[in-house]
Design a protein around this motif. Structure first.
Motif, mmCIF file in Angstrom:
data_model
loop_
_atom_site.group_PDB
_atom_site.id
_atom_site.type_symbol
_atom_site.label_atom_id
_atom_site.label_comp_id
_atom_site.label_asym_id
_atom_site.label_seq_id
_atom_site.Cartn_x
_atom_site.Cartn_y
_atom_site.Cartn_z
ATOM 1 N N VAL A 119 -13.595 -10.781 -8.171
ATOM 2 C CA VAL A 119 -12.131 -10.791 -8.232
ATOM 3 C C VAL A 119 -11.587 -9.369 -8.263
ATOM 4 O O VAL A 119 -10.639 -9.029 -7.542
ATOM 5 C CB VAL A 119 -11.646 -11.591 -9.449
ATOM 6 N N VAL A 120 -12.195 -8.514 -9.104
ATOM 7 C CA VAL A 120 -11.764 -7.114 -9.188
ATOM 8 C C VAL A 120 -11.921 -6.426 -7.843
ATOM 9 O O VAL A 120 -11.019 -5.713 -7.378
ATOM 10 C CB VAL A 120 -12.570 -6.375 -10.276
ATOM 11 N N LEU A 121 -13.069 -6.633 -7.201
ATOM 12 C CA LEU A 121 -13.322 -6.015 -5.905
ATOM 13 C C LEU A 121 -12.356 -6.528 -4.834
ATOM 14 O O LEU A 121 -11.808 -5.745 -4.045
ATOM 15 C CB LEU A 121 -14.767 -6.289 -5.476
ATOM 16 N N ALA A 122 -12.115 -7.838 -4.836
ATOM 17 C CA ALA A 122 -11.231 -8.430 -3.828
ATOM 18 C C ALA A 122 -9.811 -7.886 -3.949
ATOM 19 O O ALA A 122 -9.148 -7.617 -2.937
ATOM 20 C CB ALA A 122 -11.233 -9.948 -3.959
ATOM 21 N N ILE A 123 -9.336 -7.712 -5.171
ATOM 22 C CA ILE A 123 -7.981 -7.199 -5.372
ATOM 23 C C ILE A 123 -7.927 -5.703 -5.100
ATOM 24 O O ILE A 123 -7.018 -5.197 -4.430
ATOM 25 C CB ILE A 123 -7.494 -7.503 -6.800
ATOM 26 N N GLY A 124 -8.931 -4.970 -5.611
ATOM 27 C CA GLY A 124 -8.904 -3.513 -5.497
ATOM 28 C C GLY A 124 -8.984 -3.006 -4.078
ATOM 29 O O GLY A 124 -8.260 -2.074 -3.703
ATOM 30 N N VAL A 125 -9.844 -3.608 -3.249
ATOM 31 C CA VAL A 125 -10.047 -3.087 -1.890
ATOM 32 C C VAL A 125 -8.986 -3.582 -0.905
ATOM 33 O O VAL A 125 -9.026 -3.207 0.272
ATOM 34 C CB VAL A 125 -11.447 -3.460 -1.365
ATOM 35 N N THR A 126 -8.070 -4.404 -1.356
ATOM 36 C CA THR A 126 -7.027 -4.894 -0.449
ATOM 37 C C THR A 126 -5.626 -4.407 -0.814
ATOM 38 O O THR A 126 -4.677 -4.677 -0.070
ATOM 39 C CB THR A 126 -7.015 -6.429 -0.429
ATOM 40 N N THR A 127 -5.475 -3.683 -1.924
ATOM 41 C CA THR A 127 -4.135 -3.297 -2.373
ATOM 42 C C THR A 127 -3.932 -1.780 -2.450
ATOM 43 O O THR A 127 -2.936 -1.325 -3.006
ATOM 44 C CB THR A 127 -3.843 -3.896 -3.763
ATOM 45 N N TRP A 128 -4.862 -0.983 -1.905
ATOM 46 C CA TRP A 128 -4.770 0.472 -2.010
ATOM 47 C C TRP A 128 -3.879 1.151 -0.977
ATOM 48 O O TRP A 128 -3.494 2.316 -1.172
ATOM 49 C CB TRP A 128 -6.173 1.088 -1.928
ATOM 50 N N PRO A 129 -3.547 0.556 0.179
ATOM 51 C CA PRO A 129 -2.832 1.297 1.221
ATOM 52 C C PRO A 129 -1.495 1.890 0.780
ATOM 53 O O PRO A 129 -1.146 3.005 1.199
ATOM 54 C CB PRO A 129 -2.633 0.256 2.329
ATOM 55 N N THR A 130 -0.722 1.176 -0.025
ATOM 56 C CA THR A 130 0.570 1.711 -0.468
ATOM 57 C C THR A 130 0.392 2.997 -1.259
ATOM 58 O O THR A 130 1.112 3.989 -1.044
ATOM 59 C CB THR A 130 1.312 0.672 -1.320
#
Length: 305
Positions: free
Chosen positions: A165-176
């Protein structure tokens, strides 16, 4: 030995720490003038206190199905202020215990997201050229892709655990964060003292770590605070969809269990409302804190107090 590589005298280190303490004192003095930020900080402190003291107040056996103290789906009473779930477990105890997982996942996912975004933003702003172009095109691709869809895809492919869950959220929300940090890096590197540091022998690492990073840290700090609320909401969404860790108790998992138990159709509001309110309160608290931090660190934003 170049100027950039010379050891820092103890007196200068002491002066640097003194300035940091004075800066922290000024920050707190300004933060206290933001009423909404204080409200958010108070709510956040209460939730964190409840999460830290959960082993003492509710005990680790609160999630046990075999030792449930009540009957299934009991309505709120003096013994169980928020009622019981479908297994007869105390919902108040589950709510307090679930705050530990929700806060932990939200914090770790936000830190991972901001670290990736800051790394990409600083390096793209410093090196530029083809390297920066490739990084920014990758960032643009992540920006246009639905974050939740990517997170669901990762959580589906990988094993069901908190790390996933941490990985899924972290690697998909960094662009901003990457976009914001890159813009700040470009502004910092346009200042004259960066040219002087390079002329005195400062290498890429020295410029990025000693000059660029301290100037983008206020932005990173504010972005981290804001990202935690988004990460908590994302964790609750993944858990509600059945993609969380089934062995732990979280607020999203409580909502998912309530849905499976038919709480909506049967009108068992006490099963649905408390975790939903908890998610909304903690997300709002982090958002208020983040806006206050943003306003203190950058008064030009004019965030309402």
């Amino acid at each position: 030995m170049t100027t950039a590589e010379r050891p820092v005298p103890a007196g200068r280190r002491k002066l640097a720490w003194q300035r940091r303490r004075e800066s922290a004192a000024r920050f707190w003095k300004r933060y206290r003038t933001h009423r909404a930020g204080l409200v958010g900080l108070t709510a956040l402190a209460l939730v964190v206190l409840a999460a830290l003291t959960a082993p003492l107040t509710v005990g680790s056996d609160v999630a046990s199905v075999t030792d449930a103290p009540g009957s299934p789906m009991e309505s709120p009473s003096a013994e169980f202020p928020l009622g019981t779930d479908r297994f007869g477990r105390d919902l108040l105890g589950l709510l307090i215990w679930g705050s530990r997982v929700s806060l932990l996942v939200g914090l770790l996912a936000a830190v991972l997201s901001v670290v990736i975004g800051a790394l990409v933003g600083i390096t793209a702003g410093h090196f530029r050229g083809g390297y920066a172009t490739v990084l920014m095109r990758i960032t643009d691709w992540f920006l246009v892709m639905p974050t939740l869809v990517l997170a669901i895809a990762l959580a589906t492919v990988l094993s069901r655990s908190l790390g996933t869950v941490v990985l899924a959220i972290g690697v998909t929300t960094w662009p901003t964060t990457a976009r914001l940090v890159r813009a700040q890096t470009l502004a910092v590197e346009a200042r004259p003292y960066i040219e002087r540091a390079k002329a005195l022998g400062g290498g890429h690492w020295h410029v990025m770590s000693r000059h660029v990073l301290p100037n983008v840290m206020p932005l990173v700090l504010a972005q981290t605070t804001l990202m935690i609320s988004s990460s908590i909401l994302a964790e609750a969404t993944l858990a509600f969809l059945g993609l969380g860790d089934p062995t732990v108790v979280s607020w999203g998992g409580m909502l998912q269990e309530a849905r499976e138990a038919g709480a909506v159709s049967s009108g068992d509001w006490w099963y649905l409302v408390p975790p939903g309110i908890a998610i909304a309160v903690i997300a709002l608290a982090f958002t208020l804190c983040g806006r206050a931090v943003e306003s203190v660190l950058n008064p030009r934003l004019g965030v309402a107090r």
